[in-house]
Design an enzyme around this catalytic site. Structure first.
Site, PDB file in Angstrom:
ATOM      1  N   LYS A  32      -2.630   1.571  -2.066  1.00  0.00           N
ATOM      2  CA  LYS A  32      -2.704   0.287  -2.768  1.00  0.00           C
ATOM      3  C   LYS A  32      -2.000  -0.836  -2.014  1.00  0.00           C
ATOM      4  O   LYS A  32      -2.478  -1.974  -1.995  1.00  0.00           O
ATOM      5  CB  LYS A  32      -2.135   0.413  -4.176  1.00  0.00           C
ATOM      6  N   THR A  33      -0.866  -0.544  -1.371  1.00  0.00           N
ATOM      7  CA  THR A  33      -0.152  -1.598  -0.645  1.00  0.00           C
ATOM      8  C   THR A  33      -0.970  -2.089   0.537  1.00  0.00           C
ATOM      9  O   THR A  33      -1.011  -3.289   0.829  1.00  0.00           O
ATOM     10  CB  THR A  33       1.228  -1.092  -0.174  1.00  0.00           C
ATOM     11  N   ASP A 219       1.551  -6.539  -8.518  1.00  0.00           N
ATOM     12  CA  ASP A 219       1.653  -5.116  -8.189  1.00  0.00           C
ATOM     13  C   ASP A 219       2.279  -4.349  -9.356  1.00  0.00           C
ATOM     14  O   ASP A 219       2.985  -4.918 -10.187  1.00  0.00           O
ATOM     15  CB  ASP A 219       2.514  -4.961  -6.935  1.00  0.00           C
ATOM     16  N   GLU A 220       2.019  -3.045  -9.427  1.00  0.00           N
ATOM     17  CA  GLU A 220       2.582  -2.166 -10.466  1.00  0.00           C
ATOM     18  C   GLU A 220       2.360  -2.751 -11.861  1.00  0.00           C
ATOM     19  O   GLU A 220       3.262  -2.774 -12.707  1.00  0.00           O
ATOM     20  CB  GLU A 220       4.084  -1.928 -10.220  1.00  0.00           C
ATOM     21  N   GLN A 250       0.261   6.351 -14.194  1.00  0.00           N
ATOM     22  CA  GLN A 250       1.641   6.368 -13.710  1.00  0.00           C
ATOM     23  C   GLN A 250       2.528   5.415 -14.507  1.00  0.00           C
ATOM     24  O   GLN A 250       3.575   4.987 -14.025  1.00  0.00           O
ATOM     25  CB  GLN A 250       1.689   6.014 -12.221  1.00  0.00           C
ATOM     26  N   ARG A 599       3.760  13.609  -6.165  1.00  0.00           N
ATOM     27  CA  ARG A 599       4.747  13.307  -5.121  1.00  0.00           C
ATOM     28  C   ARG A 599       4.644  14.311  -3.978  1.00  0.00           C
ATOM     29  O   ARG A 599       5.149  14.065  -2.887  1.00  0.00           O
ATOM     30  CB  ARG A 599       6.189  13.372  -5.666  1.00  0.00           C
TER      31      ARG A 599
END
Length: 742
Positions: A32-33, A219-220, A250, A599
């Site tokens: 995503k970044t 973002d987020e 998430q 993770r």
């Protein structure tokens, strides 16, 4: 460079879709970044958008700095003038320009947590609030929660008319807000709230910024709360080119105000919104991704998406069921050491994760025992946590009445109204009479330096140590700690507070009591309070281990991290998930499990124990329901004594286990010597003979109950007891502290 190089088709779509509302639903590890920074670079380099027309908002300074660095790498000086920052830093820039419009001078100050605490302490005393029942930390949390739900002091005062306690809090909230304003000060929550107020109530200011920012990116987005949603909604209300990036799967911060409906309702909130799903994972192997997909699909409140990976099949998810939490920690250590010894991994490649902070205690003790380096991520080591250090200070002074630093630490914990001026008088008197501070406290009435009421408080405080010191050597360490918690009022104080962290603090103290119970059991008649403190000091003396090594962390702290090997420990009902029945909370717990799974890059271990210390009792546990949601074709059971990946053994499910109806003991590929799980495994057959189904029993913590069932699990006799008004609890019969009353 070509800004679309090395992007998959969905990522390219997200970069090229520049006009109108857009939700980029970015699954775990989907890049995503990269997409966000390429999209910004595309706007500047290909669409010739002025950088000053772009606003990019994120949650942390680290994320903002990383985004700036990536953008600078892509477009260099062409990015000058772009606004990239956190919600708070962007809000501050807006406020500094027009603070007078919301009643502040432009040179307003920001109160930190210490400033806030001091002010709330003063206002609580003024309002007549007894901090024994409403702590300052809980008051801070309450006011912050009200602000982030956009509830004003006046509105909360109206809501609290019929509740005496809430009405007192409302008065403090009202006074606190007024005092901040008179001091030309804002607290951390006010930064966003006042910027929102400025935009909402001053059309000319709003018009300036919503015309300035032609493109807004967030973002987020799944972690936004109501004020943050309203903030970006207003800023994007002219051009409507708002792009948010996030993953509803998430969303794990509901407990601190994040509202998952912001992302779930994006298409309703922003007309003609487009949704692009990033579903290719670049982090994990196929077994791990398929496991994550299978688990999260059990949630009903989510947007549909299915992750996939092209990295390769990888290793199955490893499941291990151990006798207790110590055996679990030992299994983790053996696996790590074996994998490091193989030369394929370094200690920094491992993360051991758990649901709540108290679980780190056993892990830390065993890591020290094995000599394995570890690093606590995002939290203090167990013995460094405030509530643990408080109880340790009490115990140290019981053992050593010359330890005045420990005495001073707990003098006003819980709050007893013993302030700095009282301490100054006591210290001066002690020095003038060449005697200890403790003796001076006991004899305070004789010196006529303090009011009679204060002398009585000091006397009650000193009696705690006098009584418990006299019983040291008669009572066991765990009994002394339990009596201390009762006499000091520490546990009652925590339970009565509205501190958001109180449940975790209570659980940490419970784990401390469990450590004392384990020490008492292991040392039998030789168990002393001094010995327990010494044993604990040796376990916690890990400063020489440094920052390198295995990462120990809660799963909340692991958000945004990735590791080649991940252990998810303590997968038991009532621990993970932490809740049994509230469906919304259970869905967040499941999202947390999903975050933990994703993770892992190469290897994922999932472990749980058959029993765990809870305060001074060892209670039987049940496997987490989430484990049954893992796809059977993606998992493999191993023995608790397995020492490495080459020895992994598979386990074949029968129809009962597949249905998840009955908890069964795995049947491994070879017979397992259960005595090797723990040398201290209780032989409970003889003990169980004194209990019968139907017996009424008394327990110091849970009260009275009825034994409903007695069963054998792995050589351990388990008592299933229905406690009146509490519910069913399970105990190891050999360790349970029960009195038969009928």
């Amino acid at each position: 460079m070509n800004l679309l190089n090395n992007l998959n088709e969905r990522q390219k779509q997200a970069v090229l879709h520049t006009e109108g509302p857009l939700l980029i639903l970015a699954g775990a590890g989907s890049g995503k970044t990269t997409v966000m920074t390429r999209r910004i670079a595309y706007l500047v380099k290909e669409k010739n958008v002025y950088p000053s027309s772009i606003l990019a908002v994120t949650f942390t300074n680290n994320a903002a700095n990383e985004m700036k660095e990536r953008i600078n790498t892509l477009i260099g000086e062409d990015g000058t003038g772009m606004w990239v920052g956190t919600f708070h830093s962007i809000s501050l820039r807006i406020l500094r320009r027009d603070a007078k419009l919301v009643g502040y001078d432009n040179n307003f100050v920001i109160y930190d947590e210490d400033d806030k605490k001091k002010l709330l302490t003063e206002l609580s005393q003024k309002a007549g609030i007894d901090t024994k029942y409403v702590s300052i930390s809980s008051l801070r949390s309450k006011i912050s929660d009200l602000k982030n739900r956009l509830i004003s002091p006046e509105e909360y005062m109206r809501m609290s008319e019929t509740d005496f306690k809430d009405k007192k809090i409302a008065q403090v909230y009202l006074d606190y807000t007024a005092t901040l304003k008179s001091n030309n000060a804002l607290d951390f929550d006010d930064i966003i709230l006042k910027a929102l107020e400025l935009l909402a109530e001053h059309e000319d200011v709003l018009d300036y910024y919503r015309r300035k920012f032609k493109y807004v990116m967030v973002d987020e987005y799944q972690d936004t709360n109501e004020p943050q949603f309203q903030f970006v909604r207003l800023l994007s209300s002219y051009y409507k080119n708002i792009c948010v990036v996030g993953d509803d799967d998430q969303s794990i911060y509901g407990w601190r105000g994040a509202d998952i409906t912001n992302i779930l309702n994006f298409e309703k909130s922003f007309e003609n919104a487009a949704v692009i799903k990033l579903e290719q994972n670049y982090r994990s192997t196929d077994y791990i991704i398929r496991s994550a997909n299978a688990v999260i699909k059990h949630n009903t409140k989510r947007m549909d998406k299915t992750l996939f990976t092209e990295i390769g099949k990888g290793e199955p998810v490893i499941l291990c069921n151990t006798y207790d939490e110590t055996a679990e920690a030992e299994f983790v250590c053996r696996q790590i050491k074996s994998l490091v010894d193989s030369g394929e991994y370094k200690y920094n490649d491992f993360a051991v994760m758990y649901r709540t902070n108290f679980q780190s205690r056993t892990l830390e003790d065993v890591f020290v025992k094995y000599g394995l380096k570890y690093n606590m991520v995002g939290s203090l080591r167990f013995y460094e946590r405030k509530e643990i250090k408080d109880i340790i200070s009490y115990l140290r002074f019981i053992v050593n009445d010359r330890d005045e630093e420990s005495l001073k630490r707990v003098l006003n914990v819980p709050p007893r109204g013993i302030g700095d001026k009282t301490m100054e008088k006591l210290t001066e008197t002690a020095q003038n009479n060449e005697q200890s501070l403790f003796v001076t406290m006991m004899d305070a009435a004789e010196y006529n330096i303090l009011p009679e009421k204060m002398c009585a408080r000091l006397g009650d405080f000193c009696n705690i140590f006098l009584e418990l010191s006299a019983e040291d050597g008669i009572l066991s360490p765990v009994e002394i700690i339990e009596k201390l918690l009762e006499m000091s009022g520490y546990m009652e104080w925590l339970k009565e507070s509205s501190d958001k962290q109180k449940e975790e603090r209570i659980a940490n103290i419970g784990e401390f009591v469990a450590a004392a119970a384990q020490y008492t059991k292991d040392n039998s008649e030789n168990a002393t309070l001094a010995g327990f403190l010494e044993n604990m000091a040796l376990s916690s003396d890990t400063d020489d281990l440094g920052k390198a090594g295995v990462s120990l962390m809660t799963i909340h702290a692991a958000k945004g991290c990735e590791y080649p090997v991940v252990f998810l420990t303590g997968m038991e009902q009532g621990l993970f998930p932490l809740t049994y029945d509230e469906e919304a909370k259970k869905e967040e717990e499941r999202r947390l499990f999903y975050v933990g799974i994703t993770r892992a890059k190469k290897l994922l271990y999932v472990t749980w124990a058959n029993s765990r210390w809870k305060f001074k009792d060892r209670e039987s546990t049940l496997k987490s329901e989430f484990i049954n949601e893992l796809p059977k074709e993606c998992i493999k059971f191993v023995s608790p004594q397995d020492r490495g990946p080459k020895q992994r053994l598979s386990y074949s499910f029968d129809d009962t286990e597949k249905s998840g109806q009955t908890r069964k003991t795995p049947s491994f590929g070879r017979p397992i010597d259960t005595s090797s799980f723990r040398n201290t495994a209780p032989q409970s057959t003889a003990v169980s003979s004194k209990y019968n189904v139907g017996n009424r029993v008394q327990h110091t913590r849970y009260g009275t109950g009825t034994i409903q069932n007695i069963s054998s699990q792995g050589g351990v006799t388990v008592l299933e007891i229905m406690f009146d008004g509490v519910g069913v609890k399970r105990f190891d019969a050999a360790l349970a502290v029960l009195k038969i009353i009928d």
